[in-house]
Write a protein that holds these residues in place. Structure first.
Motif, PDB file in Angstrom:
ATOM      1  N   ARG A 114      61.668  41.868  -8.952  1.00  0.00           N
ATOM      2  CA  ARG A 114      60.426  42.865  -8.657  1.00  0.00           C
ATOM      3  C   ARG A 114      61.617  44.238  -8.681  1.00  0.00           C
ATOM      4  O   ARG A 114      61.963  44.651  -8.470  1.00  0.00           O
ATOM      5  N   LEU A 115      63.280  43.648  -8.118  1.00  0.00           N
ATOM      6  CA  LEU A 115      64.025  44.222  -8.086  1.00  0.00           C
ATOM      7  C   LEU A 115      64.616  44.506 -10.296  1.00  0.00           C
ATOM      8  O   LEU A 115      65.013  46.041  -9.528  1.00  0.00           O
ATOM      9  N   LEU A 116      64.834  44.295 -10.695  1.00  0.00           N
ATOM     10  CA  LEU A 116      64.302  44.365 -11.682  1.00  0.00           C
ATOM     11  C   LEU A 116      63.498  46.029 -12.418  1.00  0.00           C
ATOM     12  O   LEU A 116      63.653  46.627 -13.743  1.00  0.00           O
ATOM     13  N   LYS A 146      71.291  50.149 -13.981  1.00  0.00           N
ATOM     14  CA  LYS A 146      70.716  48.503 -14.565  1.00  0.00           C
ATOM     15  C   LYS A 146      71.862  47.284 -13.382  1.00  0.00           C
ATOM     16  O   LYS A 146      72.880  47.675 -13.569  1.00  0.00           O
ATOM     17  N   LEU A 147      70.677  46.709 -12.527  1.00  0.00           N
ATOM     18  CA  LEU A 147      71.596  45.778 -11.862  1.00  0.00           C
ATOM     19  C   LEU A 147      72.240  44.553 -13.081  1.00  0.00           C
ATOM     20  O   LEU A 147      72.092  43.667 -13.582  1.00  0.00           O
ATOM     21  N   THR A 148      73.775  44.817 -12.121  1.00  0.00           N
ATOM     22  CA  THR A 148      74.660  43.874 -12.571  1.00  0.00           C
ATOM     23  C   THR A 148      74.913  42.929 -12.154  1.00  0.00           C
ATOM     24  O   THR A 148      75.411  41.539 -12.320  1.00  0.00           O
ATOM     25  N   GLY A 149      74.843  42.243 -10.459  1.00  0.00           N
ATOM     26  CA  GLY A 149      75.335  41.327  -9.239  1.00  0.00           C
ATOM     27  C   GLY A 149      75.350  41.949  -7.947  1.00  0.00           C
ATOM     28  O   GLY A 149      74.748  42.960  -7.970  1.00  0.00           O
ATOM     29  N   GLN A 177      62.776  29.637  -6.492  1.00  0.00           N
ATOM     30  CA  GLN A 177      62.186  30.884  -7.157  1.00  0.00           C
ATOM     31  C   GLN A 177      61.982  31.752  -5.638  1.00  0.00           C
ATOM     32  O   GLN A 177      61.559  32.649  -6.577  1.00  0.00           O
ATOM     33  N   GLN A 178      61.968  31.566  -4.477  1.00  0.00           N
ATOM     34  CA  GLN A 178      61.912  32.603  -4.116  1.00  0.00           C
ATOM     35  C   GLN A 178      62.825  33.830  -4.948  1.00  0.00           C
ATOM     36  O   GLN A 178      62.724  34.881  -4.718  1.00  0.00           O
ATOM     37  N   PHE A 179      64.038  33.351  -4.638  1.00  0.00           N
ATOM     38  CA  PHE A 179      65.190  34.336  -5.693  1.00  0.00           C
ATOM     39  C   PHE A 179      64.798  35.043  -7.024  1.00  0.00           C
ATOM     40  O   PHE A 179      64.867  36.127  -7.594  1.00  0.00           O
ATOM     41  N   ASP A 180      64.194  33.848  -8.059  1.00  0.00           N
ATOM     42  CA  ASP A 180      63.744  34.789  -8.846  1.00  0.00           C
ATOM     43  C   ASP A 180      62.921  35.567  -8.898  1.00  0.00           C
ATOM     44  O   ASP A 180      62.463  36.498  -9.227  1.00  0.00           O
ATOM     45  N   GLU A 181      61.901  35.677  -7.592  1.00  0.00           N
ATOM     46  CA  GLU A 181      60.684  36.655  -7.092  1.00  0.00           C
ATOM     47  C   GLU A 181      61.337  37.952  -7.061  1.00  0.00           C
ATOM     48  O   GLU A 181      61.091  38.770  -7.619  1.00  0.00           O
ATOM     49  N   ARG A 182      62.136  37.923  -6.529  1.00  0.00           N
ATOM     50  CA  ARG A 182      62.768  39.259  -5.587  1.00  0.00           C
ATOM     51  C   ARG A 182      63.650  40.024  -6.666  1.00  0.00           C
ATOM     52  O   ARG A 182      63.868  40.874  -6.767  1.00  0.00           O
ATOM     53  N   VAL A 204      63.241  46.021  -2.269  1.00  0.00           N
ATOM     54  CA  VAL A 204      63.825  44.304  -1.690  1.00  0.00           C
ATOM     55  C   VAL A 204      64.260  44.528  -0.753  1.00  0.00           C
ATOM     56  O   VAL A 204      65.470  45.636  -0.830  1.00  0.00           O
ATOM     57  N   SER A 205      63.600  43.941   0.172  1.00  0.00           N
ATOM     58  CA  SER A 205      64.900  43.755   0.979  1.00  0.00           C
ATOM     59  C   SER A 205      66.326  43.324   1.040  1.00  0.00           C
ATOM     60  O   SER A 205      66.163  42.582   0.219  1.00  0.00           O
TER      61      SER A 205
END
Length: 220
Positions: A167-169, A204-207, A159-164, A174-175
């Motif tokens: 926000r990145l997208l 675009k964020l890819t990895g 859940q924490q990862f999904d939230e971060r 993000v830290s």
């Protein structure tokens, strides 16, 4: 001494940084000033090999039998050839440097005392990992390649990862460092601090390239 413009013909080309065609009378004049070493040719032509405005060498030809063997047209042709040779040399040097950098990177990656891995967000899979991370997880390398990386996270960490990630997208800052819990193959919980280097293609964020520090014992 070989590149001294007053002592050698190649040195003259290097100092002028351009193609040079010397006829017999010019060569005799230079020879009288000790500017020609060895047997005096009847005609001499030299062009610089240049990479990024730096002269790395000289291509030279001469004739001891025909004073009219080379002319300005030959000088232009030879200059064009030297440009192609310089490009080929530069490309080869770049390839060698890249191979050496890759070799050093792979050594550091494989022998690092911390876990390291690369992940493809679009395909939700690992693309690479080192032995330390494999030991952290308890899975084999082949098993990790077939696992969705996010399935290793506990429910709370997922859940924490999904939230971060959301926000990145959205383009938010993000830290790059955060703590997650992963579930090893044997069911044990591992606390890790992850340092991310996010990968973007066409904005675009890819990895991400990730360094994982095992802090389980420290937390205990």
């Amino acid at each position: 001494a070989a590149f001294n413009p007053e002592k050698s013909l190649t040195g003259l080309v290097v100092s002028k940084r351009r193609a040079v065609l010397l006829k017999h009378e010019q060569l005799k004049a230079m020879s009288a000033k000790n500017g020609v070493q060895g047997v005096l040719p009847l005609v001499w032509m030299g062009v610089p090999l240049m990479i990024k405005d730096e002269v790395i060498g000289v291509i030279a030809v001469q004739s001891y039998t025909d004073p009219d063997l080379y002319d300005e047209q030959d000088l232009k042709i030879m200059s064009s050839i030297s440009d192609q040779i310089a490009v080929a040399i530069d490309r080869k040097q770049t390839e060698d440097e890249l191979r050496e950098s890759e070799k050093k990177y792979r050594y550091i990656f494989n022998h690092a005392p911390v876990g390291m891995y690369e992940i493809d967000f679009n395909k939700s899979r690992f693309t690479d990992m080192n032995d330390t991370f494999i030991k952290y997880s308890g899975y084999t390398k082949q098993e990790l390649f077939s696992i969705n990386p996010f399935d290793l996270l506990t429910q709370e960490s997922k859940q924490q990862f999904d939230e971060r990630y959301e926000r990145l997208l959205l383009g938010e800052k993000v830290s790059n460092e955060y703590e997650y819990e992963i579930v090893k193959k044997n069911g044990q919980i591992l606390s890790v601090i992850l340092n991310n280097d996010y990968i973007y293609k066409n904005n675009k964020l890819t990895g991400a390239r990730v360094v994982a520090h095992n802090v389980t014992d420290r937390k205990k």
